[in-house]
Write a protein that holds these residues in place. Structure first.
Motif, PDB file in Angstrom:
ATOM      1  N   GLY A 206     -25.494  24.941 -65.344  1.00  0.00           N
ATOM      2  CA  GLY A 206     -25.581  23.587 -64.831  1.00  0.00           C
ATOM      3  C   GLY A 206     -26.763  22.846 -65.430  1.00  0.00           C
ATOM      4  N   LYS A 207     -26.997  21.619 -64.919  1.00  0.00           N
ATOM      5  CA  LYS A 207     -28.110  20.810 -65.422  1.00  0.00           C
ATOM      6  C   LYS A 207     -29.281  20.806 -64.451  1.00  0.00           C
ATOM      7  N   THR A 208     -28.977  20.851 -63.154  1.00  0.00           N
ATOM      8  CA  THR A 208     -30.020  20.899 -62.132  1.00  0.00           C
ATOM      9  C   THR A 208     -29.595  21.891 -61.053  1.00  0.00           C
ATOM     10  N   ASN A 209     -30.501  22.172 -60.155  1.00  0.00           N
ATOM     11  CA  ASN A 209     -30.187  23.052 -59.026  1.00  0.00           C
ATOM     12  C   ASN A 209     -29.783  22.252 -57.792  1.00  0.00           C
ATOM     13  N   ALA A 210     -29.471  20.956 -57.991  1.00  0.00           N
ATOM     14  CA  ALA A 210     -29.106  20.103 -56.871  1.00  0.00           C
ATOM     15  C   ALA A 210     -27.600  19.952 -56.724  1.00  0.00           C
ATOM     16  N   SER A 211     -26.844  20.112 -57.812  1.00  0.00           N
ATOM     17  CA  SER A 211     -25.389  19.959 -57.750  1.00  0.00           C
ATOM     18  C   SER A 211     -24.748  20.879 -58.776  1.00  0.00           C
ATOM     19  N   GLY A 212     -23.420  21.056 -58.636  1.00  0.00           N
ATOM     20  CA  GLY A 212     -22.715  21.967 -59.542  1.00  0.00           C
ATOM     21  C   GLY A 212     -23.059  23.412 -59.226  1.00  0.00           C
TER      22      GLY A 212
ATOM     23  N   GLU B  26     -41.350  37.127 -55.366  1.00  0.00           N
ATOM     24  CA  GLU B  26     -42.477  36.250 -55.683  1.00  0.00           C
ATOM     25  C   GLU B  26     -42.047  35.088 -56.569  1.00  0.00           C
ATOM     26  N   CYS B  27     -41.131  35.352 -57.513  1.00  0.00           N
ATOM     27  CA  CYS B  27     -40.632  34.280 -58.394  1.00  0.00           C
ATOM     28  C   CYS B  27     -39.901  33.215 -57.589  1.00  0.00           C
ATOM     29  N   ILE B  28     -38.998  33.642 -56.717  1.00  0.00           N
ATOM     30  CA  ILE B  28     -38.187  32.700 -55.944  1.00  0.00           C
ATOM     31  C   ILE B  28     -39.048  31.910 -54.962  1.00  0.00           C
ATOM     32  N   ALA B  29     -40.062  32.558 -54.388  1.00  0.00           N
ATOM     33  CA  ALA B  29     -40.890  31.900 -53.377  1.00  0.00           C
ATOM     34  C   ALA B  29     -41.849  30.880 -53.982  1.00  0.00           C
ATOM     35  N   ASN B  30     -42.356  31.129 -55.192  1.00  0.00           N
ATOM     36  CA  ASN B  30     -43.460  30.326 -55.728  1.00  0.00           C
ATOM     37  C   ASN B  30     -43.098  29.438 -56.904  1.00  0.00           C
ATOM     38  N   HIS B  31     -41.856  29.504 -57.390  1.00  0.00           N
ATOM     39  CA  HIS B  31     -41.507  28.717 -58.575  1.00  0.00           C
ATOM     40  C   HIS B  31     -40.284  27.842 -58.318  1.00  0.00           C
ATOM     41  N   ARG B  32     -40.282  26.693 -58.992  1.00  0.00           N
ATOM     42  CA  ARG B  32     -39.158  25.761 -58.888  1.00  0.00           C
ATOM     43  C   ARG B  32     -38.036  26.181 -59.829  1.00  0.00           C
ATOM     44  N   ILE B  33     -36.813  26.098 -59.313  1.00  0.00           N
ATOM     45  CA  ILE B  33     -35.638  26.441 -60.127  1.00  0.00           C
ATOM     46  C   ILE B  33     -35.167  25.190 -60.859  1.00  0.00           C
ATOM     47  N   LYS B  34     -35.169  25.233 -62.183  1.00  0.00           N
ATOM     48  CA  LYS B  34     -34.718  24.086 -62.977  1.00  0.00           C
ATOM     49  C   LYS B  34     -33.195  23.972 -62.934  1.00  0.00           C
ATOM     50  N   TYR B  35     -32.522  25.040 -63.293  1.00  0.00           N
ATOM     51  CA  TYR B  35     -31.060  25.079 -63.225  1.00  0.00           C
ATOM     52  C   TYR B  35     -30.612  26.533 -63.234  1.00  0.00           C
ATOM     53  N   CYS B  36     -29.322  26.754 -63.015  1.00  0.00           N
ATOM     54  CA  CYS B  36     -28.772  28.106 -62.910  1.00  0.00           C
ATOM     55  C   CYS B  36     -27.747  28.346 -64.020  1.00  0.00           C
ATOM     56  N   ARG B  37     -27.654  29.592 -64.420  1.00  0.00           N
ATOM     57  CA  ARG B  37     -26.689  29.999 -65.435  1.00  0.00           C
ATOM     58  C   ARG B  37     -25.945  31.239 -64.938  1.00  0.00           C
ATOM     59  N   ILE B  38     -24.632  31.249 -65.076  1.00  0.00           N
ATOM     60  CA  ILE B  38     -23.830  32.416 -64.718  1.00  0.00           C
ATOM     61  C   ILE B  38     -23.474  33.158 -66.004  1.00  0.00           C
ATOM     62  N   VAL B  39     -23.774  34.440 -66.036  1.00  0.00           N
ATOM     63  CA  VAL B  39     -23.560  35.260 -67.230  1.00  0.00           C
ATOM     64  C   VAL B  39     -22.548  36.348 -66.903  1.00  0.00           C
TER      65      VAL B  39
END
Length: 523
Positions: free
Chosen positions: A170-176, A206-219
């Motif tokens: 996707g492009k962002t973690n807000a939609s799609g 620690e990664c999920i709690a302290n960092h912002r997710i830009k976008y997601c990729r399914i592999v």
């Protein structure tokens, strides 16, 4: 007919980014839906690429493009030969005009990222229950990247075969395609896929709690013949230091300041620093993987010949000039999947070993020097035709098999990536002026040596050739063109002590070493 990427729009400066990969828990019906969506994404990619290739061909055939590309190359050549500043300014001005015209032509033929977004949107609407608009735009971005490779670097754009598209994003973690931290779940157009995170996985938590997710990729990966899906969270910032799950202590020590020299070969790596020297194969178990690979390839060849006897000549060669139909037995298909699984295991093993070596190197120092090498060039066949002592033609093969198996360039990229987290990078010395394998810092002379010579004599000391090269590389000048002779003299006594101690330890080991290391075990 291709150009340098100089009249393309400049990319934005990228912020620090890292990837966290986690396994998805999928049921059978969810796996079927994901496979359907991956196949639709593949068709959208091929459809958009087909349109882009036609537009590219039309642009190249236009009279305006051919005139401007000719003028662009002419002024580019004149700029390189310019003798005065006035001529240089004139040619640069003409080049700017040609770049603007070529960019305008590219836009008019819809060969830009945003134009391809509009092209793919017309087809994506037919599959909006499976592919969202943001995912479709990212597919168009991949097509645009492929077209830039074809236009600016002369590479060929390829269509995706069935089953070869292995990721969508996707492009962002807000939609799609989006991941929700609270539920540890991936959401995508009606699908809710739980993400597997172990309770003692401190790094992921620690990664999920302290960092912002830009976008997601399914592999999508094929493991032991089954489709397994993973989510890659593309996160902003620098990844946290890994900890020991049981105690919570840091797994690796803080990288000390200091110089490190690396002499990397096609299958071995030699490292020298003020505190440690070592020489080791890049991935010791690769010969075992290659032996199993050869066995499976022979089995496939026997099966192919027994099922298709009419496709071969009497001398065993394949009949030319005719479109042949090949039959595959069930055992052939089974063996083929075994071969694919072997390739996957080997790839995972090589990356794991390279990561361990990279961590070992960074424990020696943070100022890393290495030779600038073209592994792609070493992998190619030799162009020169030579004869051996008996008058027979020598093989033109070089190091393609070894480089393909051990992947030395991957080690350099991993080290560079890890250094990038602290805003540093590898220093690459000039191989042609440095001549680390020929130089003697005591006599200040150069002497060519055969590849089979693994040891060299320096000031009455017998030194392993690769370790000495790593020592010279470690003591490079700031201009990266030659070694610093004065620095070599000051650090040579310490290097000799570390070298002799390490070589004596290697000779006492029971395991066998590659012949390229030149180490013989003590009797």
């Amino acid at each position: 007919m291709f150009l340098r990427k100089e009249w393309c729009f400049l990319a934005k400066e990228k912020n620090p980014t890292f990837i966290l990969e986690l396994k998805l828990s999928t049921e059978l019906w969810q796996t079927h839906i994901l496979n359907t969506r991956f196949e639709i994404a593949r068709k959208l990619y091929n459809t958009t690429l087909s349109y882009a290739l036609k537009q590219l061909q039309r642009m190249k055939e236009s009279k305006q493009y051919r005139q401007n590309i000719h003028e662009y190359r002419k002024y580019k050549s004149l700029l390189m030969k310019a003798r005065t500043k006035k001529e240089e300014q004139l040619y640069k001005k003409e080049l700017t005009v040609r770049k603007q015209t070529l960019n305008t032509l590219r836009k008019s033929h819809q060969l830009t990222k945003f134009s391809l977004h509009g092209v793919i949107a017309k087809h994506q609407r037919n599959y909006n229950t499976h592919i969202d608009s943001h995912t479709g735009q990212k597919i168009a971005d991949a097509v645009c990247k492929s077209m830039e490779e074809a236009l600016f670097k002369g590479n060929k754009a390829h269509f995706k075969k069935y089953g070869t598209l292995t990721s969508v994003e996707g492009k962002t973690n807000a939609s799609g395609i989006r991941f929700k931290k609270e539920a540890n779940t991936l959401y995508w157009l009606g699908l809710k896929l739980p993400v597997i995170i172990r309770e003692n996985d401190l790094f992921s938590q620690e990664c999920i709690a302290n960092h912002r997710i830009k976008y997601c990729r399914i592999v999508k990966k094929v493991i032991r013949g089954k489709d397994v899906f993973y989510i890659q969270l593309v996160m902003a910032g620098i990844p946290p230091a890994k900890r020991i799950n049981t105690t919570g202590e840091f797994r690796h020590k803080i990288t000390p300041s200091g110089r490190v020299g690396i002499d990397i070969g096609t299958s071995t790596v030699a490292v020298s620093s003020k505190t440690e020297v070592f020489l080791q194969p890049l991935a010791p178990k690769i010969p075992q993987f290659d032996q199993e690979k050869r066995r499976l390839l022979r089995k496939l060849d026997r099966s192919k010949r027994s099922m298709n006897p009419y496709n071969f000549n009497e001398d065993g060669t394949i009949k030319p000039g005719v479109k042949l139909v090949w039959k595959r037995s069930k055992n052939y298909i089974k063996t083929l999947y075994q071969l694919k699984e072997l390739y996957r295991k080997r790839s995972v093993y090589v990356k794991e070993q390279h990561s361990k070596i990279a961590n070992h190197i960074l424990r020696c120092g943070d100022e890393v020097y290495v030779e600038k090498m073209s592994f792609k060039g070493l992998a190619k066949r030799s162009k020169m035709t030579k004869h051996n002592k008996k008058g027979k033609l020598q093989s033109k093969k070089r190091f393609g098999t070894s480089i393909g198996s051990y992947a030395p360039a991957l080690l350099i990229s991993i080290i560079n990536q890890k250094l990038g987290y602290s805003n540093k990078e590898i220093y690459k010395i000039n191989t042609y002026t440095f001549k680390a394998s020929q130089y003697n810092h005591i006599t200040d002379t150069y002497q060519k040596k055969k590849l089979s010579m693994r040891w060299t004599a320096i000031a009455h000391h017998r030194i392993q050739r690769d370790l000495y090269s790593a020592f010279l590389i470690m003591n490079s000048n700031l201009d990266l063109k030659k070694t610093n002779r004065g620095l070599c003299k000051r650090t040579f006594d310490g290097f000799i002590k570390l070298h002799n101690k390490y070589i004596d330890g290697l000779k006492q080991q029971t395991e066998a070493f590659p012949s390229s290391m030149g180490i013989k075990k003590a009797n």
